[in-house]
Write a protein that holds these residues in place. Structure first.
Motif, PDB file in Angstrom:
ATOM      1  N   TYR A  79       4.649  -0.210  -2.095  1.00 31.33           N
ATOM      2  CA  TYR A  79       3.315  -0.373  -2.551  1.00 31.33           C
ATOM      3  C   TYR A  79       2.509  -1.369  -2.073  1.00 31.33           C
ATOM      4  O   TYR A  79       3.054  -2.313  -1.399  1.00 31.33           O
ATOM      5  CB  TYR A  79       3.986  -0.985  -4.277  1.00 31.33           C
ATOM      6  N   HIS A  97      10.544   2.804  -2.328  1.00 29.92           N
ATOM      7  CA  HIS A  97       9.197   2.940  -2.227  1.00 29.92           C
ATOM      8  C   HIS A  97       8.347   1.754  -1.699  1.00 29.92           C
ATOM      9  O   HIS A  97       8.751   0.813  -1.970  1.00 29.92           O
ATOM     10  CB  HIS A  97       8.665   3.247  -3.503  1.00 29.92           C
ATOM     11  N   TYR A 126       2.381  -5.000   1.874  1.00 35.62           N
ATOM     12  CA  TYR A 126       2.996  -4.191   0.993  1.00 35.62           C
ATOM     13  C   TYR A 126       4.306  -4.680   0.747  1.00 35.62           C
ATOM     14  O   TYR A 126       4.821  -5.754   1.542  1.00 35.62           O
ATOM     15  CB  TYR A 126       2.823  -2.824   1.367  1.00 35.62           C
ATOM     16  N   ALA A 156      14.223   1.870  -5.985  1.00 36.75           N
ATOM     17  CA  ALA A 156      14.038   2.571  -7.099  1.00 36.75           C
ATOM     18  C   ALA A 156      15.036   3.677  -7.227  1.00 36.75           C
ATOM     19  O   ALA A 156      14.626   4.870  -6.896  1.00 36.75           O
ATOM     20  CB  ALA A 156      12.730   3.156  -7.298  1.00 36.75           C
ATOM     21  N   SER A 199       7.414   6.519   0.849  1.00 30.86           N
ATOM     22  CA  SER A 199       8.717   6.589   0.351  1.00 30.86           C
ATOM     23  C   SER A 199       9.446   6.926   1.412  1.00 30.86           C
ATOM     24  O   SER A 199       9.331   7.551   2.397  1.00 30.86           O
ATOM     25  CB  SER A 199       8.607   7.830  -0.697  1.00 30.86           C
ATOM     26  N   PHE A 233      -2.628  -3.802  -7.925  1.00 30.23           N
ATOM     27  CA  PHE A 233      -2.041  -3.719  -9.065  1.00 30.23           C
ATOM     28  C   PHE A 233      -3.562  -3.426  -9.806  1.00 30.23           C
ATOM     29  O   PHE A 233      -4.332  -4.129  -9.647  1.00 30.23           O
ATOM     30  CB  PHE A 233      -1.287  -4.703  -9.642  1.00 30.23           C
ATOM     31  N   PRO A 234      -3.364  -2.464 -10.820  1.00 29.57           N
ATOM     32  CA  PRO A 234      -2.296  -1.796 -11.338  1.00 29.57           C
ATOM     33  C   PRO A 234      -2.010  -0.458 -10.594  1.00 29.57           C
ATOM     34  O   PRO A 234      -1.390   0.350 -11.394  1.00 29.57           O
ATOM     35  CB  PRO A 234      -2.884  -1.442 -12.674  1.00 29.57           C
ATOM     36  N   ASN A 235      -2.453  -0.235  -9.296  1.00 30.84           N
ATOM     37  CA  ASN A 235      -1.957   1.093  -8.516  1.00 30.84           C
ATOM     38  C   ASN A 235      -0.464   1.049  -8.754  1.00 30.84           C
ATOM     39  O   ASN A 235       0.218   0.283  -8.196  1.00 30.84           O
ATOM     40  CB  ASN A 235      -2.555   0.777  -7.047  1.00 30.84           C
ATOM     41  N   SER A 236      -0.089   2.149  -9.438  1.00 31.10           N
ATOM     42  CA  SER A 236       1.322   2.373  -9.290  1.00 31.10           C
ATOM     43  C   SER A 236       2.063   3.540  -8.516  1.00 31.10           C
ATOM     44  O   SER A 236       2.825   4.083  -8.704  1.00 31.10           O
ATOM     45  CB  SER A 236       1.670   2.883 -10.930  1.00 31.10           C
ATOM     46  N   GLU A 237       0.913   4.168  -7.597  1.00 32.86           N
ATOM     47  CA  GLU A 237       1.626   5.142  -6.660  1.00 32.86           C
ATOM     48  C   GLU A 237       1.782   4.579  -5.093  1.00 32.86           C
ATOM     49  O   GLU A 237       1.400   3.717  -4.852  1.00 32.86           O
ATOM     50  CB  GLU A 237       0.289   6.170  -6.394  1.00 32.86           C
ATOM     51  N   PRO A 238       3.388   4.838  -4.827  1.00 28.18           N
ATOM     52  CA  PRO A 238       3.885   4.531  -3.692  1.00 28.18           C
ATOM     53  C   PRO A 238       2.948   4.823  -2.493  1.00 28.18           C
ATOM     54  O   PRO A 238       2.367   5.966  -2.254  1.00 28.18           O
ATOM     55  CB  PRO A 238       5.191   4.815  -3.490  1.00 28.18           C
TER      56      PRO A 238
END
Length: 85
Positions: free
Chosen positions: A21, A19, A9, A14, A33, A25-30
């Protein structure tokens, strides 16, 4: 932006948060955090074994986190301005 040295990861600052990740991709959820700062978080890095993460901040502090538990282990202060790691 910092790539974790042993896990798959990437950590990204931000605004007032850091965050993580997983890079699928395109997974945009962390997937993780880390604590909210008073100001912006500036720069993130990992110890070579990946167990500790450091984050610089707009408030002039460097925070050290246990990467697995997300617990803040130490806070270093004394800088007059923002700290970028």
């Amino acid at each position: 932006l910092a790539f974790h040295p042993t896990a798959r990861y990437v950590a990204v600052t931000a605004g007032p948060r850091v965050h993580a990740y997983d890079g699928t991709f395109p997974n945009s959820e962390p997937i993780k955090s880390f604590a909210k700062f008073r100001g912006n978080a500036y720069g993130v890095g990992f110890r070579i074994d990946g167990l500790l993460m450091i984050v610089g901040s707009e408030e002039g502090r460097v925070r050290v986190y246990d990467e697995r538990t997300k617990a803040q282990m130490k806070q270093l202060s004394g800088h007059v301005g923002a700290v970028r790691v």
